[in-house]
Design an enzyme around this catalytic site. Structure first.
Site, short mmCIF file in Angstrom:
data_model
loop_
_atom_site.label_atom_id
_atom_site.label_comp_id
_atom_site.label_asym_id
_atom_site.label_seq_id
_atom_site.Cartn_x
_atom_site.Cartn_y
_atom_site.Cartn_z
N TYR A 179 0.81 -1.12 -0.02
CA TYR A 179 0.21 -0.09 -0.26
C TYR A 179 1.03 1.23 0.15
CZ TYR A 179 -3.52 -3.43 1.64
OH TYR A 179 -4.51 -4.42 1.75
N HIS A 210 1.36 -11.75 2.12
CA HIS A 210 0.13 -10.97 1.44
C HIS A 210 -0.45 -11.74 0.15
CE1 HIS A 210 -1.37 -6.66 0.24
NE2 HIS A 210 -2.17 -7.41 -0.06
N1 NAP Z 1 -5.26 -8.75 1.98
C1 NAP Z 1 -5.88 -8.44 0.62
O1 NAP Z 1 -5.38 -8.92 -0.40
C2 NAP Z 1 -6.57 -7.07 0.79
C3 NAP Z 1 -7.20 -6.73 -0.34
C4 NAP Z 1 -8.18 -5.68 -0.46
C5 NAP Z 1 -8.45 -4.83 0.93
N2 NAP Z 1 -7.54 -5.48 2.14
C6 NAP Z 1 -7.80 -4.56 3.36
O2 NAP Z 1 -9.19 -4.53 3.71
C7 NAP Z 1 -9.29 -3.13 3.70
C8 NAP Z 1 -11.18 -2.83 3.28
O3 NAP Z 1 -11.15 -3.36 2.09
P1 NAP Z 1 -11.39 -2.37 0.96
O4 NAP Z 1 -10.74 -1.24 0.88
O5 NAP Z 1 -10.98 -3.34 -0.18
O6 NAP Z 1 -13.08 -2.57 0.60
P2 NAP Z 1 -14.28 -1.96 1.62
O7 NAP Z 1 -13.83 -1.45 3.16
O8 NAP Z 1 -15.13 -3.06 1.53
O9 NAP Z 1 -14.96 -0.90 0.82
C9 NAP Z 1 -14.28 0.42 0.78
C10 NAP Z 1 -15.19 1.40 -0.09
O10 NAP Z 1 -16.38 1.60 0.55
C11 NAP Z 1 -16.26 2.99 0.72
N3 NAP Z 1 -17.16 3.09 2.10
C12 NAP Z 1 -16.71 2.98 3.06
N4 NAP Z 1 -17.47 3.39 4.19
C13 NAP Z 1 -18.68 3.81 3.50
C14 NAP Z 1 -20.10 4.06 3.93
N5 NAP Z 1 -20.07 3.92 5.38
N6 NAP Z 1 -20.77 4.42 3.14
C15 NAP Z 1 -20.44 4.25 1.80
N7 NAP Z 1 -19.44 3.85 1.30
C16 NAP Z 1 -18.43 3.58 2.02
C17 NAP Z 1 -15.17 3.86 0.37
O11 NAP Z 1 -15.16 4.77 0.05
P3 NAP Z 1 -14.46 6.38 0.52
O12 NAP Z 1 -13.15 5.79 1.02
O13 NAP Z 1 -14.73 7.31 -0.45
O14 NAP Z 1 -15.45 6.50 1.81
C18 NAP Z 1 -14.39 2.56 -0.53
O15 NAP Z 1 -14.61 2.94 -1.81
C19 NAP Z 1 -8.14 -2.51 2.82
O16 NAP Z 1 -8.36 -1.17 3.35
C20 NAP Z 1 -7.33 -3.02 3.35
O17 NAP Z 1 -6.66 -2.82 4.55
C21 NAP Z 1 -6.91 -6.50 2.08
#
Ligand code: NAP
Length: 280
Positions: free
Chosen positions: A48, A106
């Site tokens: 990241y 990862h």
């Molecule tokens: N291990 C892996 O391979 C892997 C892969 C992906 C992610 N991750 C981890 O998991 C975390 C979360 O996953 P993710 O970021 O992919 O997806 P997520 O948390 O499911 O969704 C994030 C999205 O939802 C929006 N959002 C967040 N809260 C909201 C709400 N209350 N209302 C409306 N929209 C909302 C955010 O936009 P805004 O920011 O504009 O609010 C963003 O576009 C990551 O940050 C990372 O730490 C790990």
């Protein structure tokens, strides 16, 4: 904050803040906001490119290190025992800490056995309190857990109402490895935030679709790490510990599992090539 007990006896918060795709320039501000909101667990990764922002925000917060739970992950281009070991040192420097709470491989690509050995050494030398995997499915999960000294405490997988990981949860129960949910709001895909069922159950409890989707996970003991850069949404996503989904809600939400093992195929050569080619 509610916690779960990992297979090595340490406790992990059920809700954290994820920083995937948080611009490195904005990461310090976002993590500072998240910590002010009350998040105690921060999920970052070498990939990241924002570990430094996490480290600065944690240091400036004045919160005792032992009250926080910091997660990072070793990327494919740092795979193999020696490279992973030095990349862990680098991560600790960027995070401004002597140890992380959880260190993950990862991706199931590159010399991930060598990487896992480096994680085992980091655990033994106190540079992390727990170790685990991310995106390890089926055969790769079975094989690694057969060929390691320390059973992974965590496997972080794409997990949300549409991808409930029931098969992997069953497999992981054989080793006592806990599931941790990435993409807990499906990254907004499949119209998660305007889903009729989430809206309907939300109306009943006075909650939003994100709160219902997150509650569904934590109520089953699955730690989730929602990402947002918006402080109002950080607060919204945390406000899930004052209500309970009833049996009917849980039954309805369980029936929404449309792609159990997530939306990526780690055995698809095109996907594998795309991920492997991503350098840091
Ligand atoms: N291990 C892996 O391979 C892997 C892969 C992906 C992610 N991750 C981890 O998991 C975390 C979360 O996953 P993710 O970021 O992919 O997806 P997520 O948390 O499911 O969704 C994030 C999205 O939802 C929006 N959002 C967040 N809260 C909201 C709400 N209350 N209302 C409306 N929209 C909302 C955010 O936009 P805004 O920011 O504009 O609010 C963003 O576009 C990551 O940050 C990372 O730490 C790990």
């Amino acid at each position: 904050m509610d916690t779960i007990l990992l297979n090595n006896g340490i406790r992990m918060p059920l809700l954290g803040y994820g920083v995937f795709k948080v611009d490195p320039k904005e990461c310090e501000r976002c993590v500072a906001d998240a910590l002010r909101t009350g998040y105690k667990m921060i999920d970052t990764a070498q990939f990241y490119a924002n570990e430094e922002g996490v480290g600065k925000a944690v240091m400036e917060s004045g919160i005792n290190r032992e009250d926080l739970f910091i997660v990072t992950k070793v990327w494919i281009s740092n795979s193999g025992d020696a490279k992973a070991c030095s990349s862990i040192e680098e991560s600790l420097k960027k995070l401004r800490t002597d140890y992380v709470d959880l260190l993950l491989v990862h991706q199931p690509y590159g010399d991930y056995y060598g990487t896992y050995r480096a994680l085992e050494k980091a655990l033994e030398s106190g540079k992390t309190r727990a170790i685990g995997l991310s995106n390890f499915y089926n055969d790769r999960f079975c094989d690694l857990t057969q060929h390691c000294n320390i059973i992974p405490a965590i496997n972080q997988l794409e997990t949300n109402i549409f991808s409930q990981q029931t098969e992997m949860r069953s497999l992981m129960s054989t080793t006592g490895t806990s599931l941790m949910a990435w993409g807990p709001m499906a990254q907004g895909k499949d119209a998660f935030f305007s889903n009729d069922i989430l809206l309907k159950i939300g109306k009943k409890h006075g909650k939003t679709p994100s709160q219902i989707g997150l509650r569904f996970l934590v109520q089953q003991g699955i730690p989730a790490i929602p990402k947002t850069t918006d402080p109002a949404r950080m607060a919204e996503n945390m406000d899930i510990f004052d209500f309970t989904l009833d049996d009917e809600d849980m039954h309805t939400l369980t029936s929404m599992n449309i792609h159990d093992q997530g939306t990526r195929s780690y055995t698809d050569p095109a996907y594998a090539h795309r991920i492997i080619s991503q350098k840091i």
